[in-house]
Design an enzyme around this catalytic site. Structure first.
Site, PDB file in Angstrom:
ATOM      1  N   GLY A  65      28.057 -13.789   1.474  1.00 26.50           N
ATOM      2  CA  GLY A  65      28.108 -15.304   1.758  1.00 26.50           C
ATOM      3  C   GLY A  65      29.274 -15.893   2.165  1.00 26.50           C
ATOM      4  O   GLY A  65      30.313 -15.348   1.951  1.00 26.50           O
ATOM      5  N   SER A  66      29.373 -17.267   2.599  1.00 24.67           N
ATOM      6  CA  SER A  66      30.390 -17.797   3.365  1.00 24.67           C
ATOM      7  C   SER A  66      30.112 -19.103   3.932  1.00 24.67           C
ATOM      8  O   SER A  66      29.268 -19.459   3.494  1.00 24.67           O
ATOM      9  CB  SER A  66      31.237 -16.845   4.354  1.00 24.67           C
ATOM     10  OG  SER A  66      30.133 -16.454   5.164  1.00 24.67           O
ATOM     11  N   ARG A  67      31.001 -19.350   4.751  1.00 23.32           N
ATOM     12  CA  ARG A  67      31.044 -20.768   5.220  1.00 23.32           C
ATOM     13  C   ARG A  67      31.442 -20.610   6.814  1.00 23.32           C
ATOM     14  O   ARG A  67      32.428 -19.934   7.194  1.00 23.32           O
ATOM     15  CB  ARG A  67      31.751 -21.987   4.867  1.00 23.32           C
ATOM     16  CG  ARG A  67      31.575 -23.210   4.968  1.00 23.32           C
ATOM     17  CD  ARG A  67      32.332 -24.201   4.039  1.00 23.32           C
ATOM     18  NE  ARG A  67      33.376 -24.869   4.896  1.00 23.32           N
ATOM     19  CZ  ARG A  67      34.281 -25.676   4.348  1.00 23.32           C
ATOM     20  NH1 ARG A  67      34.254 -25.655   3.025  1.00 23.32           N
ATOM     21  NH2 ARG A  67      35.149 -25.932   5.054  1.00 23.32           N
ATOM     22  N   MET A  85      26.653 -20.467   4.213  1.00 21.11           N
ATOM     23  CA  MET A  85      25.811 -19.139   4.502  1.00 21.11           C
ATOM     24  C   MET A  85      25.609 -18.186   3.262  1.00 21.11           C
ATOM     25  O   MET A  85      26.728 -18.127   2.538  1.00 21.11           O
ATOM     26  CB  MET A  85      26.477 -18.240   5.498  1.00 21.11           C
ATOM     27  CG  MET A  85      26.806 -18.930   6.692  1.00 21.11           C
ATOM     28  SD  MET A  85      27.887 -17.660   7.670  1.00 21.11           S
ATOM     29  CE  MET A  85      26.999 -15.957   8.036  1.00 21.11           C
TER      30      MET A  85
END
Length: 218
Positions: A187-189, A101
Site C-alpha cells: 500500500g502507498s499513495r 493505494m
C-alpha cells in the site's frame, strides 16, 4: 459531481503478468510454500508451516498481479489504482490529486500522459501510513513529464508497509499514456499535479483505475 460512468475492470490472475520488481518478495515466499508442501506428507511440522506459507504465497501472487488494461482516451488518466484521498489547490495554481493505494490494489503505476520523462528523483524519508498527513515526508520518487500540457509532476509515496519504490523507466524515456512506469510494493499513495486551468473530473472517495479512470475533464 457524479462519479465517472467507467466501470473498473475485474482483475484476475488468469493470464495476468506479474509486476517487475516483485521477485525479492515473491520468490522466497513461493519457494517456502513449495518446500513445505513437499515435506508435509512426512512431517507434522512441515504440514503446520504449509498452510500459512501457501496462503501467503497466494496473497503475494495477488498483490503483485499486473493485468492488461484497455487505456482510456483523455488528456490525463489516473496513474494508480486506489481511492481519491484529497483534491487540493496548490499555491502555484496547480491542483494536487492524491490517490491512496491499499494493499489489495494493483501496485503498478502508469504514465498519466504521453511525453518524455524529464526527471526521476528518489527522496529518502519516513514510512508513516500513506493516509496520514505526515506521509508527505515519506520515502518517495518524484517524476516530471514533458507533455502537451507542459510539465506534469507525479509523486510515488511509500507507506508504512510499502518500503520500496521501483521505477521502471529512466530520465529521457519517451512514454505513451498508460505505459507502466513503476511499482510501489504494497500500500502507498500517488499524487498527480494538474496544471492551472485543468478541471478535475474525480472527487474525494472515488475509486480510480490506473490507465482507465480519467482525472481531468474537457
Amino acid at each position: 459531481m457524479p462519479h465517472s460512468p467507467i466501470s473498473a475492470p475485474r482483475d484476475s490472475l488468469v493470464g495476468a503478468r506479474l509486476a517487475r520488481g516483485a521477485s525479492p518478495w515473491l520468490l522466497p515466499t513461493v519457494a517456502t510454500a513449495a518446500l513445505s508442501l513437499v515435506r508435509a506428507r512426512k512431517s507434522g511440522a512441515a504440514k503446520a508451516v504449509a498452510v500459512p506459507a501457501t496462503a501467503l504465497a497466494a496473497g503475494m501472487l495477488w498483490f503483485f498481479r499486473d493485468p492488461e488494461r484497455e487505456i482510456t482516451s483523455g488528456r490525463v488518466i489516473s496513474p494508480a489504482d486506489g481511492v481519491v484521498q484529497s483534491i487540493m489547490p496548490w499555491k502555484d495554481g496547480r491542483t494536487r490529486v492524491a490517490i491512496f493505494m491499499s494493499p489489495l490494489n494493483v501496485h503498478v503505476n502508469r504514465a498519466p500522459l504521453s511525453g518524455t520523462v524529464t526527471s526521476v528523483e528518489h527522496i529518502p524519508g519516513g514510512f508513516v501510513p500513506a493516509f496520514n498527513k505526515e506521509s508527505e515526508n515519506n520515502e518517495r520518487v518524484v517524476w516530471h513529464f514533458d507533455t502537451e500540457l507542459g510539465d506534469i509532476e507525479m509523486i510515488q509515496i511509500a507507506g508504512a508497509v510499502a518500503r520500496r519504490i521501483v521505477p521502471y523507466v529512466p530520465q529521457g524515456t519517451k512514454v505513451e499514456q498508460g505505459d507502466r512506469i513503476g511499482l510501489i510494493r504494497f500500500g502507498s499513495r500517488v499524487d498527480i499535479y494538474l496544471p492551472e486551468g485543468v478541471e478535475v473530473a474525480v472527487e474525494v472517495g472515488q475509486k480510480t483505475v490506473a490507465g482507465v479512470t480519467r482525472v481531468d475533464r474537457d
